[in-house]
Design an enzyme around this catalytic site. Structure first.
Site, PDB file in Angstrom:
ATOM      1  N   ASP A   8       2.744  -2.348   3.831  1.00 35.09           N
ATOM      2  CA  ASP A   8       1.575  -2.234   2.956  1.00 35.09           C
ATOM      3  C   ASP A   8       0.624  -1.140   3.428  1.00 35.09           C
ATOM      4  OD1 ASP A   8       2.716  -4.332   1.667  1.00 35.09           O
ATOM      5  OD2 ASP A   8       1.089  -5.747   2.011  1.00 35.09           O
ATOM      6  N   SER A  59      -3.715  -5.491  -1.337  1.00 36.69           N
ATOM      7  CA  SER A  59      -5.175  -5.416  -1.434  1.00 36.69           C
ATOM      8  C   SER A  59      -5.821  -5.392  -0.050  1.00 36.69           C
ATOM      9  CB  SER A  59      -5.725  -6.573  -2.263  1.00 36.69           C
ATOM     10  OG  SER A  59      -5.376  -7.828  -1.692  1.00 36.69           O
TER      11      SER A  59
END
Length: 335
Positions: free
Chosen positions: A57, A12
Site C-alpha cells: 500500500d 487510505s
C-alpha cells in the site's frame, strides 16, 4: 488523499502516511526517493500504529503512476517498473460498504499462520538437504515463501504443513515464527496450510497477470485469462477466511454478468473481480472492457447491488499518480 475512501481496502491509511510524510519532508527540505519514503511509512504503521501490514500500500501511494499498474516484488520492496494498462482494458473499484482494517484479528491471524508455515517449511527444507542437529534452521530461501513455486508446494511442502496448530504447540515445537511485527498467542489455534499456500500461489498469479497484460493480444482470450486469475485470487482470500458476504456478492454479480452474456451468445463486458487489500470487506476490483459498454455493465451491477443491500457504493476507476510523481505544494501566507 481527499478522494480515497477510509477503511475500504484501497490504502487510505497508507495514503495518509505518505501524504503526511511528504509534507514534512517538503517543509524541512529533505529529499527522499519514493521507495525509501514508502519503507519509512510502513514502519510507522507497523511500529507506531501497530498494524502488521506489508509494503504494497505504501509503495503504491508513493510510486503509483496514472494509467499504469505498479510491478512490485516484496522482497522486501523491489520495484520492477510499471505496466501500462492496455487501452482496451479498464479497472473499477466498487466499495462494498463493509469496513476493512489490516489491524483486525482475521488479517493478523492469517499473517501469523503464513509465517508459521514458513518456519515449518524452513525446517522441512533444512532436513531435506541433509541438515540436522538442534540448531534453528535459517529462514526458508532468505525468508520468502514465494521463493517456493506452486509445483514445489504440491510436490513436497503441502504435506509438511499441518492444517492448523495452537500457538502453544507451535512455540513448544518450533520457537520463533520469524515475524517481528506479530506475536503468537498460546491459547489461539492458527490455520497454517492455507495461509502459507496463498502467497506462493498469489505470487505466481501476479506474475502471469503481468505477462498477460504485456501481451499484444486484445482478444476475449486475454481478458478471460486476466479475469480468471482475479477470480482465483478472490477464492484464495476466501479460503484464508479473509472474505466477506458483501464482497463475495459483488464478485458473484460479475460472474452472473459473464454467464448471462455467454448464455445469449455474446461476449461479456466484465471478466473478473477480486477483493482488495487485506480482505475482510473493503473494495472489490473489477476488470472489463474499456468504453461505454464496460461502464454500462458496471453501473448495472452497482444498481443491482444497491437494490439488494440498500447501500450506494462509491465507484472509482483506473490508477493515479503517487506522491513521488505529484511532489508537494508549499503554501506561503502573506503578511
Amino acid at each position: 488523499l481527499a478522494i480515497v475512501p477510509e477503511g475500504k481496502g484501497v490504502s487510505s491509511s497508507a495514503s495518509l502516511e505518505v501524504a503526511t510524510m511528504s509534507a514534512l519532508l517538503g517543509a524541512y527540505g529533505v529529499q527522499l526517493e519514493g521507495r525509501e519514503l514508502a519503507i519509512i511509512c510502513q514502519k510507522v504503521e507497523n511500529l507506531v500504529v501497530g498494524a502488521p501490514c506489508g509494503i504494497m500500500d505504501q509503495m503504491a501511494s508513493a510510486l503509483g503512476q496514472h494509467s499504469q499498474l505498479l510491478a512490485l516484488l516484496c522482497q522486501p520492496a523491489e520495484v520492477q517498473g510499471c505496466v501500462p494498462i492496455p487501452p482496451h482494458i479498464a479497472f473499477w473499484g466498487v466499495d462494498s460498504g463493509v469496513r476493512h482494517s489490516v489491524g483486525g484479528s482475521d488479517y493478523t491471524s492469517v499473517r501469523v499462520g503464513a509465517f508459521m508455515g514458513m518456519r515449518i517449511a524452513s525446517e522441512a527444507e533444512h532436513k531435506r538437504r541433509g541438515g540436522g542437529g538442534s540448531s534453528e534452521p535459517r529462514p526458508l530461501r532468505s525468508g520468502y515463501l514465494v521463493s517456493v513455486t506452486p509445483s514445489e508446494y504440491m510436490e513436497w511442502l503441502q504435506g509438511e504443513l499441518p492444517e492448523s496448530m495452537s500457538g502453544a504447540e507451535f512455540k513448544n515445537k518450533y520457537g520463533s515464527h520469524f515475524d517481528s511485527v506479530t506475536s503468537i498467542q498460546d491459547d489461539k489455534t492458527y490455520a497454517i496450510r492455507i495461509p502459507a499456500a496463498h502467497p506462493i500461489q498469489e505470487h505466481f498469479r501476479v506474475s502471469v497477470f503481468r505477462q498477460a497484460l504485456l501481451s499484444p493480444v486484445g482478444t476475449p482470450d486475454q481478458l478471460q485469462v486476466l479475469g480468471e486469475l482475479m477470480l482465483q485470487s478472490h477464492a484464495s482470500y476466501s479460503a484464508c477466511a479473509l472474505g466477506s458476504a458483501r464482497t463475495d456478492r459483488l464478485v458473484e454479480l460479475v460472474r452472473e454478468h459473464m454467464e448471462a452474456a455467454r448464455a445469449t451468445g455474446h461476449s461479456p463486458k466484465l471478466y473478473g473481480a477480486k477483493i482488495t487489500g487485506g480482505g475482510c470487506g473493503g473494495t472489490v476490483c473489477i476488470m472489463g472492457v474499456a468504453g461505454p459498454d464496460g461502464e454500462a455493465a458496471v453501473q448495472s451491477l452497482v444498481q443491482k447491488y444497491r437494490s439488494e443491500t440498500g447501500y450506494n457504493p462509491k465507484v472509482f476507476k483506473g490508477s493515479s499518480a503517487g506522491a513521488a510523481e505529484f511532489g508537494h505544494v508549499i503554501v506561503k501566507l502573506l503578511q
